[in-house]
Scaffold this motif. Sequence first.
Motif, mmCIF file in Angstrom:
data_model
loop_
_atom_site.group_PDB
_atom_site.id
_atom_site.type_symbol
_atom_site.label_atom_id
_atom_site.label_comp_id
_atom_site.label_asym_id
_atom_site.label_seq_id
_atom_site.Cartn_x
_atom_site.Cartn_y
_atom_site.Cartn_z
ATOM 1 N N GLY A 112 91.607 47.482 63.944
ATOM 2 C CA GLY A 112 91.832 48.906 63.817
ATOM 3 C C GLY A 112 92.222 49.286 62.400
ATOM 4 O O GLY A 112 92.254 48.447 61.486
ATOM 5 N N ASN A 113 92.528 50.553 62.214
ATOM 6 C CA ASN A 113 92.814 51.094 60.891
ATOM 7 C C ASN A 113 94.022 50.434 60.240
ATOM 8 O O ASN A 113 93.967 49.992 59.088
ATOM 9 C CB ASN A 113 93.037 52.616 61.012
ATOM 10 C CG ASN A 113 93.254 53.263 59.662
ATOM 11 O OD1 ASN A 113 92.567 52.952 58.691
ATOM 12 N ND2 ASN A 113 94.201 54.179 59.592
ATOM 13 N N ASP A 147 97.151 50.291 66.809
ATOM 14 C CA ASP A 147 95.693 50.143 66.793
ATOM 15 C C ASP A 147 95.135 49.939 68.191
ATOM 16 O O ASP A 147 94.086 50.512 68.548
ATOM 17 C CB ASP A 147 95.293 48.962 65.903
ATOM 18 C CG ASP A 147 95.377 49.302 64.415
ATOM 19 O OD1 ASP A 147 95.322 50.494 64.084
ATOM 20 O OD2 ASP A 147 95.502 48.375 63.598
#
Length: 470
Positions: free
Chosen positions: A28-29, A299
């Motif tokens: 995820g980011n 995330d």
Amino acid sequence: MTEDVRNSIGTMEKSGKRKWIYPRKPKGNYTTKRTYVSYILLAILFITPFITLPNGNPILKFDVLSREFIILGYPFFTSDFFLLAIGGIATFIFIILFTMAYGRLFCGWVCPQTIFLEMVFRRIEYAIEGDRAKQMRLDRQEWDEEKIRKKLLKWSIFALISFFISNVFLAYIVGKETLIELVKNGPIENFSTFFTLILFTLVFYFIFAWFREQACTLVCPYGRMQGVLIDSQTISVSYDYKRGERTAGRAPFKKNEDRKAVGKGDCIECGQCVAVCPTGIDIRNGIQLECVNCTACIDACDEVMLKVGLPTGLIRYASEDNIKNGEKFKFTKRLGFFTFALVALIGVMSAFMFNRSDVESKFLKVPGSGFTTQGEYYVNQFEYTLYNKTTEDQFVKIKLLSHKNTKIEMFAGDNNLALNKGEIIQGKFYIKIPKNEVKSYKELIVVGLVNEKGKVIDKYKTSFSSPYKY
């Protein structure tokens, strides 16, 4: 948060037996950003001891045995211990200030323990044994060919990396030149050093292969400190229980259902925030000792929210007051006090460092000596102590800066003093001042050190005896 969570540790059973954590590989980011930060910090860690600055010093060196410390190319010796002490206190206050504002952000993003475990050793484990489910299945199966092969490969790589890390840390202590020389000479000629290296390798291997997250939850004092530093204004990884629970609590996801209308929270009980947690906690139970703010749960939750069409941010960086009352971050009086203390300490340390000379000098009258008269001069006996605080040899002369037409005569040798790096030398000399320049029975004088280029590099104020004058 239930009382059961307060009185338990996520990595242990109630019986006290170790509960092995199998975190799912996060993505995820935030994980991407943490990966970039981690690799940059790892590069800095591994490269730093092998970089030599233009002044010939390494960036960092902590040679405890030789009592030689170099920080950012700036050498420190035993007489500079107060500077290191001030720096240590300033660092401690910075950690307190940072923790009060942002919780354990340091643990999740910067701490070497977390970076090595999550970005190096755990990544190798994922590559060899697979993700969470495959690791659990491998550990449950019999010791067949597959299990032996994968375990031996993983443990061997862990051991090699641990040995490499030990060598890097050794470079911080002895310097790159000494490390290279030790490698060239081999372990037999430097058995004691090699034995110490193996011990540290075993320590690193034990921590990253077995002890793992327990170093954060059971050993690290910083984790214990957060209990008294974190308050309702502290920003940390938090679960928005108002949105996640609403009136009807959590509930599994049902397609095309209006969860708000029936009072169901946005938490769909998928359990992914728990599955990815490297310390085995459920962030929905509130702030806990084991949480290192690694953002893996953020995330994981955002990924699920996107899949089911709900807004992201159910788990996010927020303070307790932000989630409970919608309040924004405030700069409290407690933060202000520690900020003032930190700025003051940095100011004091900076002032001492800027005024610190390459050669520290001290000039004192020889105990029990008075003055003598030689023609038109009054003469006093002095003793000097000179301390070379650099990693280079220094050549200096003693000069009286406060009076003119004076003479300096050494007890032995001439007034050309050589100091090896880090060396302390002592000796005696005479100061002769013309009678017409002496205005007091206890004349204030300034004695200085002049380098080869004629530049004054240190000054020392002392007194000069003469006949009593009204």
